[in-house]
Design a protein around this motif. Structure first.
Motif, PDB file in Angstrom:
ATOM      1  N   PHE A  79      43.852  37.878  32.419  1.00  0.00           N
ATOM      2  CA  PHE A  79      44.567  39.121  32.124  1.00  0.00           C
ATOM      3  C   PHE A  79      45.144  39.761  33.395  1.00  0.00           C
ATOM      4  CE2 PHE A  79      41.060  38.408  29.189  1.00  0.00           C
ATOM      5  CZ  PHE A  79      41.710  38.438  27.964  1.00  0.00           C
ATOM      6  N   GLN A  80      45.163  38.978  34.472  1.00  0.00           N
ATOM      7  CA  GLN A  80      45.686  39.459  35.741  1.00  0.00           C
ATOM      8  C   GLN A  80      46.723  38.483  36.302  1.00  0.00           C
ATOM      9  OE1 GLN A  80      42.024  39.471  38.042  1.00  0.00           O
ATOM     10  NE2 GLN A  80      41.810  41.693  37.799  1.00  0.00           N
ATOM     11  N   ASP A  81      47.526  38.952  37.235  1.00  0.00           N
ATOM     12  CA  ASP A  81      48.269  38.048  38.111  1.00  0.00           C
ATOM     13  C   ASP A  81      47.380  37.835  39.325  1.00  0.00           C
ATOM     14  OD1 ASP A  81      50.601  37.352  36.809  1.00  0.00           O
ATOM     15  OD2 ASP A  81      51.655  39.172  37.406  1.00  0.00           O
ATOM     16  N   PHE A  82      46.441  36.940  39.162  1.00  0.00           N
ATOM     17  CA  PHE A  82      45.362  36.805  40.146  1.00  0.00           C
ATOM     18  C   PHE A  82      45.866  36.196  41.446  1.00  0.00           C
ATOM     19  CE2 PHE A  82      41.956  34.179  42.016  1.00  0.00           C
ATOM     20  CZ  PHE A  82      41.049  35.185  42.325  1.00  0.00           C
ATOM     21  N   SER A  83      45.407  36.798  42.542  1.00  0.00           N
ATOM     22  CA  SER A  83      45.670  36.281  43.877  1.00  0.00           C
ATOM     23  C   SER A  83      44.336  36.148  44.595  1.00  0.00           C
ATOM     24  CB  SER A  83      46.586  37.214  44.661  1.00  0.00           C
ATOM     25  OG  SER A  83      46.632  36.830  46.027  1.00  0.00           O
ATOM     26  N   PRO A  84      44.009  34.966  45.109  1.00  0.00           N
ATOM     27  CA  PRO A  84      42.740  34.800  45.825  1.00  0.00           C
ATOM     28  C   PRO A  84      42.608  35.748  47.016  1.00  0.00           C
ATOM     29  CG  PRO A  84      43.766  32.673  45.388  1.00  0.00           C
ATOM     30  CD  PRO A  84      44.780  33.719  45.047  1.00  0.00           C
ATOM     31  N   PHE A  85      43.735  36.165  47.566  1.00  0.00           N
ATOM     32  CA  PHE A  85      43.695  37.046  48.734  1.00  0.00           C
ATOM     33  C   PHE A  85      43.393  38.499  48.341  1.00  0.00           C
ATOM     34  CE2 PHE A  85      46.660  33.554  49.610  1.00  0.00           C
ATOM     35  CZ  PHE A  85      46.029  32.983  50.711  1.00  0.00           C
ATOM     36  N   GLN A  86      43.751  38.872  47.113  1.00  0.00           N
ATOM     37  CA  GLN A  86      43.478  40.224  46.635  1.00  0.00           C
ATOM     38  C   GLN A  86      42.157  40.331  45.889  1.00  0.00           C
ATOM     39  OE1 GLN A  86      47.119  40.866  44.384  1.00  0.00           O
ATOM     40  NE2 GLN A  86      47.948  42.140  46.039  1.00  0.00           N
ATOM     41  N   GLY A  87      41.707  39.215  45.308  1.00  0.00           N
ATOM     42  CA  GLY A  87      40.430  39.206  44.606  1.00  0.00           C
ATOM     43  C   GLY A  87      40.519  39.763  43.198  1.00  0.00           C
ATOM     44  N   PHE A  88      39.378  39.776  42.518  1.00  0.00           N
ATOM     45  CA  PHE A  88      39.323  40.235  41.127  1.00  0.00           C
ATOM     46  C   PHE A  88      39.659  41.713  40.989  1.00  0.00           C
ATOM     47  CE2 PHE A  88      36.245  36.673  41.245  1.00  0.00           C
ATOM     48  CZ  PHE A  88      36.819  35.864  40.292  1.00  0.00           C
ATOM     49  N   HIS A 130      41.476  43.785  42.931  1.00  0.00           N
ATOM     50  CA  HIS A 130      42.748  44.334  43.388  1.00  0.00           C
ATOM     51  C   HIS A 130      43.967  43.583  42.852  1.00  0.00           C
ATOM     52  CE1 HIS A 130      40.508  46.942  46.067  1.00  0.00           C
ATOM     53  NE2 HIS A 130      39.842  45.887  46.528  1.00  0.00           N
ATOM     54  N   SER A 131      43.762  42.501  42.101  1.00  0.00           N
ATOM     55  CA  SER A 131      44.893  41.791  41.486  1.00  0.00           C
ATOM     56  C   SER A 131      45.484  42.641  40.370  1.00  0.00           C
ATOM     57  CB  SER A 131      44.446  40.433  40.931  1.00  0.00           C
ATOM     58  OG  SER A 131      44.015  39.578  41.984  1.00  0.00           O
ATOM     59  N   ASP A 132      46.784  42.505  40.155  1.00  0.00           N
ATOM     60  CA  ASP A 132      47.477  43.318  39.141  1.00  0.00           C
ATOM     61  C   ASP A 132      47.087  42.884  37.733  1.00  0.00           C
ATOM     62  OD1 ASP A 132      48.827  44.698  41.125  1.00  0.00           O
ATOM     63  OD2 ASP A 132      50.490  43.251  41.172  1.00  0.00           O
TER      64      ASP A 132
END
Length: 307
Positions: free
Chosen positions: A46-55, A57-59
Motif C-alpha cells: 500500500f506504499q511506494d516503498f523505498s528501502p532508503f525511506q523505510g516503512f 517514511h515511504s509514501d
C-alpha cells in the motif's frame, strides 16, 4: 472471583502440561518468526516503498498497485499461465496418488508392497535442483531420450527443454514423479481404516474387484480426497517457484512465467517491491477465497470439510 479461578485453573493446566508445551515451542517459534512476523512487511503493498525511506517514511498510495495488477497485460498473461498449470496439476497429478494408493492396497504380498511404497515416495525427498538436473540430463538434445528417438524413429532431436509446447507437460510429469508417492501415504492411511467386513460381504454378493473398488474403496476415502482437494485449491496460484524457475529460459518464458517467478523478477531484479508484494497478497487472497468457498460447498454436499 470466578474470573480469577478460571485464570488460576488455566495457569495450573499450563504448568501441569509444561513439557508438552515445551515440545510445541520449536514449531510455534518457527511459525511466529518465519511466517507471522514477515507478514508485517505486507504494508509495502500500500506504499511506494523505498528501502532508503523505510516503512515509516515511504509514501502511502492505497490500492494503486492492486489496480495495476488488472491493468498490466503481463500480469494477466502470468495469471493465466499459473491457472492453466495449476489446473493441469490438479487434473493429472492429483488423481495419480489415489490410483497408486488403490493399486498398492490391492497388493497382498507385504514385502513387495513395502518395497514399492518406498520406491514411489523416495523422490519426494529429492530437492528440485536434483530433479531438474536429472530431467535435464535425460531430455537435453544429446540426452538419452533424444538418442533413443533418433535410434528408433530416425528423426532430429526434439528440443524438450527450450520448446514452449513441451514446458507444461514436463512440469506436470515432474510433479507426478516427485510428489505422487508422498500423497499416496495419506490415502493408504485412509484405506487402512476401511472395514474389511465390507469387502467380505461384497465377495459373498459376487462383486468383482473393480466393483469393490468403485462401491467400497472410493466412497470410504471420499472425505480424505475432498479435504486434500480443498487444501490444493487453496494453493491454486502457487505452482512452485523453485521448479519453474529452474526450468525457465528465454525460449519458454512466455508460457512458463507464473506468479511466483513474476514476483521474483519484479521484486528482486527490478526492485519494484510494492507491486510484487501486491501481487503476492492478491495470490494469497484468491487462495483464501477458494478454500472458504470449497469448504462451504463440500459441507453443502454432506462432507465434513476442513473446519
Amino acid at each position: 472471583m470466578a474470573h480469577r479461578e478460571r485464570k488460576r485453573s488455566f495457569v495450573d493446566k499450563l504448568w501441569n502440561e509444561r513439557y508438552l508445551f515445551l515440545l510445541l515451542l520449536p514449531g510455534l517459534l518457527y511459525f511466529i518468526i518465519y511466517r507471522y512476523i514477515p507478514m508485517l512487511g505486507n504494508i509495502i503493498a500500500f506504499q511506494d516503498f523505498s528501502p532508503f525511506q523505510g516503512f515509516m517514511h515511504s509514501d502511502w498510495v492505497g490500492l494503486k498497485h492492486f489496480k495495476k495488477i488488472f491493468e498490466d497485460s503481463e500480469v494477466i498473461r502470468v495469471i493465466w499461465n499459473t491457472l492453466y498449470l495449476s489446473f493441469l496439476q490438479i487434473a493429472f497429478a492429483f488423481p495419480v496418488s489415489i490410483v497408486l494408493a488403490i493399486m498398492l492396497n490391492e497388493v497382498r504380498n507385504e514385502r513387495y508392497k513395502r518395497v514399492i511404497q518406498s520406491l514411489v515416495y523416495l523422490p519426494h525427498f529429492l530437492s528440485w535442483v536434483v530433479v531438474i538436473g536429472i530431467v535435464t540430463t535425460f531430455l537435453k538434445s544429446e540426452g538419452i531420450i533424444n538418442q533413443l528417438i533418433q535410434m528408433v524413429f530416425g528423426i532430429e532431436p526434439i528440443p524438450f527443454l527450450t520448446s514452449a509446447h513441451w514446458f507444461m507437460p514436463i512440469i506436470v510429469l515432474e510433479v507426478i514423479w516427485k510428489e505422487s508417492g508422498w500423497g499416496t501415504i495419506i490415502f493408504l492411511a485412509a484405506l487402512a481404516g476401511v472395514n474389511p467386513h465390507l469387502y467380505e460381504a461384497a465377495v459373498v454378493d459376487g462383486a468383482s474387484r473393480m466393483r469393490q473398488i468403485w462401491h467400497i474403496t472410493l466412497p470410504s476415502i471420499r472425505s480424505t480426497i475432498i479435504i486434500l482437494l480443498i487444501l490444493r485449491l487453496g494453493s491454486v496460484l502457487d505452482v512452485g517457484f523453485e521448479q519453474i524457475f529452474l526450468m525457465l529460459n528465454p525460449l519458454n518464458k512466455e508460457i512458463g512465467d507464473v506468479l511466483d517467478t513474476f514476483v521474483y523478477y519484479k521484486g528482486i531484479e527490478n526492485s519494484d517491491f510494492s507491486f510484487a508484494t501486491a501481487v503476492g497478497l492478491f495470490k494469497s487472497l484468491v487462495g483464501l477465497v477458494l478454500i472458504v468457498g470449497a469448504n462451504k460447498l463440500s459441507k453443502k454436499f454432506g462432507e465434513e470439510g476442513i473446519y
